[in-house]
Motif scaffolding. Structure first.
Motif, mmCIF file in Angstrom:
data_model
loop_
_atom_site.group_PDB
_atom_site.id
_atom_site.type_symbol
_atom_site.label_atom_id
_atom_site.label_comp_id
_atom_site.label_asym_id
_atom_site.label_seq_id
_atom_site.Cartn_x
_atom_site.Cartn_y
_atom_site.Cartn_z
ATOM 1 N N VAL A 1 42.007 83.532 40.998
ATOM 2 C CA VAL A 1 40.709 83.515 40.318
ATOM 3 C C VAL A 1 39.581 83.377 41.343
ATOM 4 C CG1 VAL A 1 39.245 82.158 38.770
ATOM 5 C CG2 VAL A 1 41.603 82.609 38.145
ATOM 6 N N ASP A 2 38.485 84.060 41.102
ATOM 7 C CA ASP A 2 37.301 83.989 41.949
ATOM 8 C C ASP A 2 36.516 82.722 41.610
ATOM 9 O OD1 ASP A 2 34.963 84.320 43.371
ATOM 10 O OD2 ASP A 2 34.579 86.369 42.681
ATOM 11 N N LYS B 1 28.959 80.698 36.005
ATOM 12 C CA LYS B 1 28.214 81.923 35.748
ATOM 13 C C LYS B 1 27.948 82.123 34.264
ATOM 14 C CE LYS B 1 28.159 82.854 40.056
ATOM 15 N NZ LYS B 1 26.953 82.487 40.807
ATOM 16 N N TYR C 1 41.371 87.022 31.063
ATOM 17 C CA TYR C 1 40.803 85.822 31.663
ATOM 18 C C TYR C 1 41.879 84.742 31.850
ATOM 19 C CZ TYR C 1 36.167 87.708 30.741
ATOM 20 O OH TYR C 1 35.044 88.501 30.735
ATOM 21 N N LEU D 1 39.089 86.692 36.798
ATOM 22 C CA LEU D 1 38.036 85.790 36.335
ATOM 23 C C LEU D 1 38.654 84.618 35.578
ATOM 24 C CD1 LEU D 1 35.464 88.429 35.021
ATOM 25 C CD2 LEU D 1 35.597 87.380 37.296
ATOM 26 N N ARG E 1 32.952 82.932 40.191
ATOM 27 C CA ARG E 1 32.686 83.617 38.924
ATOM 28 C C ARG E 1 33.409 82.919 37.771
ATOM 29 N NH1 ARG E 1 33.682 89.863 39.406
ATOM 30 N NH2 ARG E 1 32.413 89.833 37.527
ATOM 31 N N LEU E 2 33.269 81.596 37.719
ATOM 32 C CA LEU E 2 33.887 80.806 36.660
ATOM 33 C C LEU E 2 32.923 80.614 35.488
ATOM 34 C CD1 LEU E 2 35.717 77.882 38.524
ATOM 35 C CD2 LEU E 2 36.803 79.715 37.216
#
Length: 199
Positions: free
Chosen positions: A126-127, A161, A88, A56, A130-131
């Motif tokens: 990182v997705d 998000k 993170y 994430l 889903r930031l």
């Protein structure tokens, strides 16, 4: 202040510095990822990847007083250390600042930079869907503009998000169009007229 108290504070300061150094060594920093240019100057972000990433990412808008520099980054250190400890990946993004540029310039640049982050998120592990975004003071204001400016009908799966705005400027209703910061207008005259038309 007596000597014992001075020694106590000095010891505490050294301990905190050591903890920060340990955390810093546990992460990797990929500096100066250029996302665009403004009047010939590069605009960029740094990426700090924790030792145990969770996939994430959080975009931290480096801003204070609508200036964007290392001093603004240091203020946020306690926040980003906690985020790194929890896995993170942090994107520390810089924007064109006052007094040369205005708030709309910062928003436009950051929008470009965030899209660049999303387009390259896979390379950072990182997705992109889903930031989160984080900002303090003027950075919080910019975070809200970037997030709340998204019209419901135009929202996409990879919009932010989560939004964390710490001490943001939120009430512009009483700020006149001619308001200045660092000797120049906060907005261009056109932007100021648009603010008035919204009211």
């Amino acid at each position: 202040m007596d000597i014992a108290r001075k020694i106590h504070y000095l010891t505490l300061f050294m301990a905190l510095s050591f903890v920060c150094q340990v955390n810093a060594q546990a992460s990797e920093i990929d500096r100066h990822n250029v996302y665009g240019h403004k009047d010939g100057m590069a605009m960029y972000y740094d990426v700090e990847v924790p030792s145990s990433p969770n996939g994430l990412g959080v975009v931290f808008i480096v801003s204070g007083g609508f200036l964007s520099g290392a001093d603004n980054l240091n203020i946020a250190r306690p926040f980003w250390e906690v985020l790194l400890e929890h896995g993170y990946t942090l994107f520390q993004i810089y924007h064109p600042g006052m007094p040369t540029y205005r708030i709309p310039d910062a928003v436009e640049a950051l929008s470009t930079g965030i899209q660049h982050i999303k387009d390259n998120s896979e390379s950072f592990g990182v997705d992109s869907e889903r930031l989160g975004v984080l900002g303090i003071s003027s950075g919080g204001h910019l975070a809200l503009q970037l997030s709340m400016g998204i019209e419901p009908g135009k929202r996409r799966d990879n919009d932010f998000k989560a939004v964390i705005a710490i001490m943001p400027i939120t009430d512009l209703g009483n700020i006149p169009p001619e308001a200045e910061l660092f000797g120049c207008l906060l907005y261009t005259s056109d932007a100021a007229d648009e603010e008035d038309s919204v009211d």
